[in-house]
Design a protein around this motif. Structure first.
Motif, mmCIF file in Angstrom:
data_model
loop_
_atom_site.group_PDB
_atom_site.id
_atom_site.type_symbol
_atom_site.label_atom_id
_atom_site.label_comp_id
_atom_site.label_asym_id
_atom_site.label_seq_id
_atom_site.Cartn_x
_atom_site.Cartn_y
_atom_site.Cartn_z
ATOM 1 N N ASP A 125 0.825 -1.221 0.000
ATOM 2 C CA ASP A 125 0.000 0.000 0.000
ATOM 3 C C ASP A 125 0.855 1.267 0.000
ATOM 4 N N GLY A 126 2.162 1.124 -0.206
ATOM 5 C CA GLY A 126 3.027 2.297 -0.280
ATOM 6 C C GLY A 126 3.673 2.629 1.053
ATOM 7 N N SER A 127 3.205 2.007 2.133
ATOM 8 C CA SER A 127 3.840 2.255 3.430
ATOM 9 C C SER A 127 4.948 1.214 3.639
ATOM 10 N N GLY A 128 5.350 1.028 4.852
ATOM 11 C CA GLY A 128 6.394 0.046 5.123
ATOM 12 C C GLY A 128 6.703 0.000 6.602
ATOM 13 N N PHE A 129 7.671 -0.845 6.952
ATOM 14 C CA PHE A 129 8.017 -0.976 8.371
ATOM 15 C C PHE A 129 9.484 -1.362 8.507
ATOM 16 N N TRP A 130 10.044 -1.067 9.670
ATOM 17 C CA TRP A 130 11.385 -1.544 10.000
ATOM 18 C C TRP A 130 11.268 -2.953 10.554
ATOM 19 N N ALA A 131 12.169 -3.837 10.134
ATOM 20 C CA ALA A 131 12.209 -5.192 10.681
ATOM 21 C C ALA A 131 13.508 -5.345 11.478
ATOM 22 N N VAL A 132 13.377 -5.525 12.774
ATOM 23 C CA VAL A 132 14.539 -5.660 13.655
ATOM 24 C C VAL A 132 14.747 -7.148 13.901
ATOM 25 N N THR A 133 15.963 -7.662 13.625
ATOM 26 C CA THR A 133 16.135 -9.119 13.633
ATOM 27 C C THR A 133 17.226 -9.632 14.573
ATOM 28 N N ARG A 134 18.067 -8.727 15.130
ATOM 29 C CA ARG A 134 19.113 -9.235 16.035
ATOM 30 C C ARG A 134 18.612 -9.226 17.469
ATOM 31 N N TYR A 135 19.046 -10.251 18.210
ATOM 32 C CA TYR A 135 18.606 -10.460 19.595
ATOM 33 C C TYR A 135 18.709 -9.184 20.440
ATOM 34 N N GLU A 136 19.889 -8.591 20.480
ATOM 35 C CA GLU A 136 20.104 -7.457 21.384
ATOM 36 C C GLU A 136 19.295 -6.235 20.947
ATOM 37 N N ASP A 137 19.124 -6.039 19.649
ATOM 38 C CA ASP A 137 18.356 -4.882 19.183
ATOM 39 C C ASP A 137 16.877 -5.035 19.543
ATOM 40 N N ILE A 138 16.386 -6.270 19.471
ATOM 41 C CA ILE A 138 14.986 -6.529 19.818
ATOM 42 C C ILE A 138 14.757 -6.228 21.303
ATOM 43 N N ARG A 139 15.721 -6.653 22.112
ATOM 44 C CA ARG A 139 15.615 -6.356 23.548
ATOM 45 C C ARG A 139 15.593 -4.847 23.787
ATOM 46 N N ALA A 140 16.438 -4.139 23.064
ATOM 47 C CA ALA A 140 16.514 -2.687 23.257
ATOM 48 C C ALA A 140 15.170 -2.029 22.940
ATOM 49 N N LEU A 192 1.105 -5.552 12.930
ATOM 50 C CA LEU A 192 1.685 -4.974 11.723
ATOM 51 C C LEU A 192 0.619 -4.216 10.921
ATOM 52 N N GLU A 193 -0.544 -4.819 10.871
ATOM 53 C CA GLU A 193 -1.652 -4.196 10.140
ATOM 54 C C GLU A 193 -2.093 -2.932 10.888
ATOM 55 N N ASP A 194 -2.208 -1.817 10.155
ATOM 56 C CA ASP A 194 -2.651 -0.581 10.802
ATOM 57 C C ASP A 194 -4.147 -0.630 11.072
ATOM 58 N N ILE A 195 -4.503 -0.106 12.235
ATOM 59 C CA ILE A 195 -5.926 -0.043 12.555
ATOM 60 C C ILE A 195 -6.340 1.421 12.477
ATOM 61 N N ASP A 196 -7.482 1.660 11.868
ATOM 62 C CA ASP A 196 -7.993 3.008 11.729
ATOM 63 C C ASP A 196 -8.046 3.674 13.110
ATOM 64 N N PRO A 197 -7.407 4.881 13.269
ATOM 65 C CA PRO A 197 -7.333 5.498 14.600
ATOM 66 C C PRO A 197 -8.687 5.600 15.303
ATOM 67 N N GLU A 198 -9.764 5.789 14.528
ATOM 68 C CA GLU A 198 -11.059 5.952 15.198
ATOM 69 C C GLU A 198 -11.543 4.656 15.868
#
Ligand code: HEM
Length: 410
Positions: free
Chosen positions: A46-61, A78-84
């Motif tokens: 849909d033109g948006s996107g997301f960061w994918a964090v995959t290392r153990y220590e970064d996920i903890r952070a 992951l799926e956005d929910i309409d704010p309302e």
């Protein structure tokens, strides 16, 4: 399992693609991401996107810093929910402190390692009953007969749901957990976007929870529902709290039991080791949890501009943390692709990598998995697959829908 040492071009990786998880977990994607781009931008159609964090220590952070990585700003899926619609649907899972901590504080003490022991006999009884029925046949479908039955029956016991109403709550649980698999289409539609899972079954689960609360107010017990029913909660807060409890331990525990059984069948040496040394039950349960990683990821939203592993993240960006990657991170686990019922240490993150949202039911789930395999190994001599396990189409749950088996009971 073969070691996924091969790397793949980053451009081929799309973690939003549910189909990529149907055949198996795409471990080579995660190996590549950990090595080459541990905080990776994944475009969405849909033109948006997301960061994918995959290392153990970064996920903890990420999970240990709810002020920067918020659960509340955009929810945890992951799926956005309409704010309302967010407000009416959100449980403590989708809240930040301080309200999150107040809500969690209401029930936390009933789910400590020591407190959950009060349910041990109930879990044993439920498991024996479920196995009595399943083991009448030599061949049966393991998920339907065993691993989906036990968690919901245990939950019904914990809530004190009368026997004759158990089926209702189990079926509601199943309908609620709509996922991306067409087989389980949840009836999601526009009329129900204000409800959790956008599902009409949520309304029925609310009604069920309200009925139990009314009973407990009339005849209080020393139990979870009485406690919730007497806390200063709005109706909406009570409803979503009840629903969170009903759903959080359902599919997750089911998939752990199924993957655990499959892993033992695929590693007969580990099955024999556990059968002959039950002091390994706790470490085996933990290894099954790591191996299964029933929840692949969760999501946070950046509350401010920040940086993670030298990558700039802007306020408002979606950030996903991939537990399934952390659990196979070779910098933390020796031979991560070897299933070892005695693995020690085993700092898996299947219940989350720490922080305020760490699974409230983790001790219950561990106890349950340990008891189920203790009893199963007592009651069966041999067990084998009679067909390939069928996996769920989902990038959120690592699920097995069906697993046909043949057993020789003792
Ligand atoms: C194998 C079984 C289970 C797995 C893999 C699992 C996994 C998780 C994960 C990954 C989280 C989010 C952690 C985070 O964001 O850092 C979570 C939260 C939660 N789980 Fe579990 N869970 C399991 C069983 C249960 C059970 C049996 C219950 C029943 C009480 C439960 C209740 C909860 C609740 C209430 C939360 C929200 C906690 C919060 O937001 O503070 N879970 N679980």
């Amino acid at each position: 399992m073969t070691e996924p040492t091969t790397t793949v071009p980053l451009s081929e990786i799309d973690l939003s693609d549910h189909d990529a998880f149907v055949e198996r977990v795409p471990h080579e994607w995660f190996t590549t991401l950990r090595r080459e781009d541990p905080v990776h931008w994944n475009d969405e159609t849909d033109g948006s996107g997301f960061w994918a964090v995959t290392r153990y220590e970064d996920i903890r952070a990420v999970h240990r810093n709810p002020g920067v990585f918020s659960s509340e700003l955009g929810g945890t899926s992951l799926e956005d929910i309409d704010p309302e619609y967010i407000e009416g649907r959100k449980s403590m899972l989708d809240m930040d402190p301080p309200r999150h901590d107040e809500l969690r504080g209401m029930l936390n003490r009933r789910f400590t390692a020591r407190a959950v022991r009060v349910w041990e006999d109930k879990i044993r009884n439920v498991t024996e009953e479920v196995l009595d029925l399943a083991l009448e046949k030599d061949e049966f479908e393991f998920v339907g007969e065993i691993s989906s039955e036990i968690p919901m029956q245990v939950f019904a016991e914990i809530l004190g749901v009368p026997h004759e109403e158990r089926r209702t709550i189990i079926d509601l649980g199943d309908r609620l957990l709509g996922n991306q698999d067409p087989e389980y289409a949840s009836g999601e539609d526009d009329a129900h976007r204000h409800l959790p899972f956008s599902s009409p079954a949520a309304m029925e689960m609310f009604e069920f929870g309200r009925g139990l609360a009314a009973e407990r107010r009339k005849a209080p017990r020393d139990d979870v529902v009485t406690q919730l029913a007497t806390e200063p909660l709005t109706q909406q807060e009570y409803d979503v709290y009840f629903l969170l409890l009903a759903t959080a331990g359902n599919e997750t525990t089911r998939h752990t039991i199924t993957h655990g059984m499959l892993a033992l069948m695929e590693n007969p040496d580990q099955l024999e080791r556990l059968r002959s040394d039950r002091s390994l039950l706790d470490s085996a349960a933990n290894e099954m949890l790591r191996w299964a990683t029933p929840v692949y990821h969760f999501r946070r939203t950046a509350a401010e501009d920040t940086e993670l592993a030298d990558t700039k993240i802007s306020a408002g960006d979606k950030v996903t943390t991939w537990f399934v990657s952390a659990n196979f991170d070779e910098s933390v686990f020796d031979d991560p692709h070897t299933f070892d019922v005695g693995r020690d240490p085993n700092r898996h993150v299947s219940f989350g990598p720490g922080g305020v949202h760490t699974c409230m039911g983790s001790h219950l789930a561990r106890l349950e998995v340990g008891i189920v395999f203790d009893i199963l190994l007592d009651r069966i001599d041999e067990i084998e697959l009679t067909g390939p396990p069928e996996r769920l189409r989902s990038n959120f749950f690592n699920g097995i829908k069906r697993m046909p088996v043949r057993v020789s009971p003792k």
